[in-house]
Design a protein around this motif. Structure first.
Motif, PDB file in Angstrom:
ATOM      1  N   TYR A   1     100.276  50.595 -36.157  1.00 27.50           N
ATOM      2  CA  TYR A   1     100.163  50.080 -34.837  1.00 27.50           C
ATOM      3  C   TYR A   1     101.374  50.554 -34.081  1.00 27.50           C
ATOM      4  O   TYR A   1     101.326  50.435 -32.684  1.00 27.50           O
ATOM      5  CB  TYR A   1     100.009  48.543 -34.919  1.00 27.50           C
ATOM      6  CG  TYR A   1      98.429  48.268 -35.567  1.00 27.50           C
ATOM      7  CD1 TYR A   1      97.396  48.706 -34.663  1.00 27.50           C
ATOM      8  CD2 TYR A   1      98.095  47.675 -36.622  1.00 27.50           C
ATOM      9  CE1 TYR A   1      96.153  48.515 -35.252  1.00 27.50           C
ATOM     10  CE2 TYR A   1      97.111  47.443 -37.269  1.00 27.50           C
ATOM     11  CZ  TYR A   1      95.964  47.857 -36.479  1.00 27.50           C
ATOM     12  OH  TYR A   1      94.826  47.794 -37.042  1.00 27.50           O
ATOM     13  N   GLY A   2     102.466  50.461 -34.521  1.00 29.71           N
ATOM     14  CA  GLY A   2     103.895  50.757 -33.914  1.00 29.71           C
ATOM     15  C   GLY A   2     103.557  52.119 -33.539  1.00 29.71           C
ATOM     16  O   GLY A   2     104.112  52.329 -32.365  1.00 29.71           O
TER      17      GLY A   2
ATOM     18  N   SER B   1     110.296  61.857 -25.303  1.00 34.59           N
ATOM     19  CA  SER B   1     110.344  62.097 -26.619  1.00 34.59           C
ATOM     20  C   SER B   1     110.367  60.690 -27.270  1.00 34.59           C
ATOM     21  O   SER B   1     111.372  59.835 -26.676  1.00 34.59           O
ATOM     22  CB  SER B   1     111.694  63.189 -26.976  1.00 34.59           C
ATOM     23  OG  SER B   1     111.475  63.259 -28.403  1.00 34.59           O
ATOM     24  N   PHE B   2     109.926  60.449 -28.252  1.00 34.09           N
ATOM     25  CA  PHE B   2     110.149  59.094 -29.191  1.00 34.09           C
ATOM     26  C   PHE B   2     110.040  59.161 -30.355  1.00 34.09           C
ATOM     27  O   PHE B   2     109.513  60.349 -31.156  1.00 34.09           O
ATOM     28  CB  PHE B   2     109.095  58.217 -28.528  1.00 34.09           C
ATOM     29  CG  PHE B   2     107.334  58.356 -28.974  1.00 34.09           C
ATOM     30  CD1 PHE B   2     107.317  57.958 -30.059  1.00 34.09           C
ATOM     31  CD2 PHE B   2     106.725  59.444 -28.340  1.00 34.09           C
ATOM     32  CE1 PHE B   2     105.671  58.188 -30.619  1.00 34.09           C
ATOM     33  CE2 PHE B   2     105.623  59.648 -28.719  1.00 34.09           C
ATOM     34  CZ  PHE B   2     105.039  59.071 -29.834  1.00 34.09           C
ATOM     35  N   ALA B   3     110.799  58.230 -31.080  1.00 29.79           N
ATOM     36  CA  ALA B   3     110.950  58.337 -32.858  1.00 29.79           C
ATOM     37  C   ALA B   3     109.577  57.641 -33.071  1.00 29.79           C
ATOM     38  O   ALA B   3     108.924  56.313 -32.377  1.00 29.79           O
ATOM     39  CB  ALA B   3     111.850  57.456 -33.237  1.00 29.79           C
TER      40      ALA B   3
ATOM     41  N   VAL C   1     105.472  63.364 -25.801  1.00 29.61           N
ATOM     42  CA  VAL C   1     104.349  63.249 -25.046  1.00 29.61           C
ATOM     43  C   VAL C   1     104.516  64.097 -23.694  1.00 29.61           C
ATOM     44  O   VAL C   1     105.733  63.722 -23.041  1.00 29.61           O
ATOM     45  CB  VAL C   1     103.979  61.822 -24.700  1.00 29.61           C
ATOM     46  CG1 VAL C   1     102.958  61.554 -23.705  1.00 29.61           C
ATOM     47  CG2 VAL C   1     103.555  60.908 -25.781  1.00 29.61           C
ATOM     48  N   THR C   2     103.691  64.870 -23.511  1.00 30.95           N
ATOM     49  CA  THR C   2     103.924  65.857 -22.211  1.00 30.95           C
ATOM     50  C   THR C   2     102.745  65.436 -21.322  1.00 30.95           C
ATOM     51  O   THR C   2     101.729  65.577 -21.733  1.00 30.95           O
ATOM     52  CB  THR C   2     104.119  67.173 -22.418  1.00 30.95           C
ATOM     53  OG1 THR C   2     105.025  67.473 -23.462  1.00 30.95           O
ATOM     54  CG2 THR C   2     104.202  68.114 -21.366  1.00 30.95           C
ATOM     55  N   LEU C   3     103.087  65.266 -20.002  1.00 34.55           N
ATOM     56  CA  LEU C   3     102.023  64.765 -19.035  1.00 34.55           C
ATOM     57  C   LEU C   3     102.501  66.156 -17.885  1.00 34.55           C
ATOM     58  O   LEU C   3     103.466  66.206 -17.532  1.00 34.55           O
ATOM     59  CB  LEU C   3     102.171  63.437 -18.334  1.00 34.55           C
ATOM     60  CG  LEU C   3     101.546  62.514 -18.957  1.00 34.55           C
ATOM     61  CD1 LEU C   3     101.634  61.219 -18.006  1.00 34.55           C
ATOM     62  CD2 LEU C   3     100.097  62.748 -19.205  1.00 34.55           C
TER      63      LEU C   3
ATOM     64  N   GLN D   1     103.135  55.567 -28.600  1.00 31.89           N
ATOM     65  CA  GLN D   1     102.546  56.834 -27.973  1.00 31.89           C
ATOM     66  C   GLN D   1     102.214  56.048 -26.519  1.00 31.89           C
ATOM     67  O   GLN D   1     102.128  56.957 -25.613  1.00 31.89           O
ATOM     68  CB  GLN D   1     101.149  56.957 -28.514  1.00 31.89           C
ATOM     69  CG  GLN D   1     101.593  58.008 -29.870  1.00 31.89           C
ATOM     70  CD  GLN D   1     100.261  58.279 -30.576  1.00 31.89           C
ATOM     71  OE1 GLN D   1      99.429  58.527 -29.685  1.00 31.89           O
ATOM     72  NE2 GLN D   1     100.297  58.324 -31.775  1.00 31.89           N
ATOM     73  N   LYS D   2     101.715  54.840 -26.413  1.00 29.98           N
ATOM     74  CA  LYS D   2     101.446  54.385 -24.961  1.00 29.98           C
ATOM     75  C   LYS D   2     102.485  54.086 -24.241  1.00 29.98           C
ATOM     76  O   LYS D   2     102.338  54.565 -23.030  1.00 29.98           O
ATOM     77  CB  LYS D   2     100.511  53.029 -25.201  1.00 29.98           C
ATOM     78  CG  LYS D   2      99.375  53.195 -25.645  1.00 29.98           C
ATOM     79  CD  LYS D   2      98.688  51.758 -25.726  1.00 29.98           C
ATOM     80  CE  LYS D   2      97.110  51.689 -26.069  1.00 29.98           C
ATOM     81  NZ  LYS D   2      96.723  50.434 -25.856  1.00 29.98           N
TER      82      LYS D   2
END
Length: 162
Positions: free
Chosen positions: A130-131, A122-124, A97-99, A136-137
């Motif tokens: 729902y996970g 970065s995330f797995a 996720v890039t802001l 993402q949030k």
């Protein structure tokens, strides 16, 4: 009954003294809350914008160098989700996720300085739907915090050499 009355009396006196000296709680919220001294962070659209604005208000609570008059910080934010790795069945395994934000610090009608900053996390990706949404949030919230720090660090660096 006598002790209860004395406690109430001393509490009332303490509140009167605190209110009389202009005390404002550091972490006050609501209409009376002020952040950043003379710096106002303008509202930012979207969920990420709201989180970014709150993070900026916390970061700017101590102010900025060489900003002694009222100033306004306007920011436009762009959020991007990038899938980096995929499993054999085509489902995402890793994401970013890039802001990115363009900002402008203004005093009165004069635009004092502008800049651009990025916050990336970065995330797995979990296997459940729902996970993935929750991940993402969470990544978006962390990216907003990083972006806020990067914007304020950039502002401090630019303003300290003026």
């Amino acid at each position: 009954e006598y002790r209860g009355g004395m406690k109430q009396f001393f509490a009332l006196v303490a509140f009167a003294l605190i209110a009389g000296c202009g005390f404002k709680p550091v972490y006050a919220t609501g209409a009376g809350a002020t952040y950043g001294g003379a710096i106002t962070v303008e509202p930012i659209d979207g969920r990420s914008g709201y989180i970014l604005r709150r993070a900026l208000q916390e970061e700017l609570a101590i102010g900025l160098p060489n900003v002694t008059e009222a100033a306004s910080l306007q920011i436009t934010v762009k959020e991007n989700l990038t899938r980096l790795a995929f499993q054999q069945d085509g489902a995402a395994a890793r994401s970013n996720v890039t802001l990115s934000g363009r900002y402008a610090l203004s005093q009165g009608q004069e635009q004092r300085l502008t800049g651009y900053a990025v916050g990336e996390v970065s995330f797995a990706v979990p296997s459940s739907t729902y996970g993935d949404i929750a991940a993402q949030k969470s990544a978006s919230e962390r990216a907003a915090g990083i972006l806020a720090k990067n914007i304020v660090d950039d502002l401090r660096r630019k303003l300290s050499v003026e």
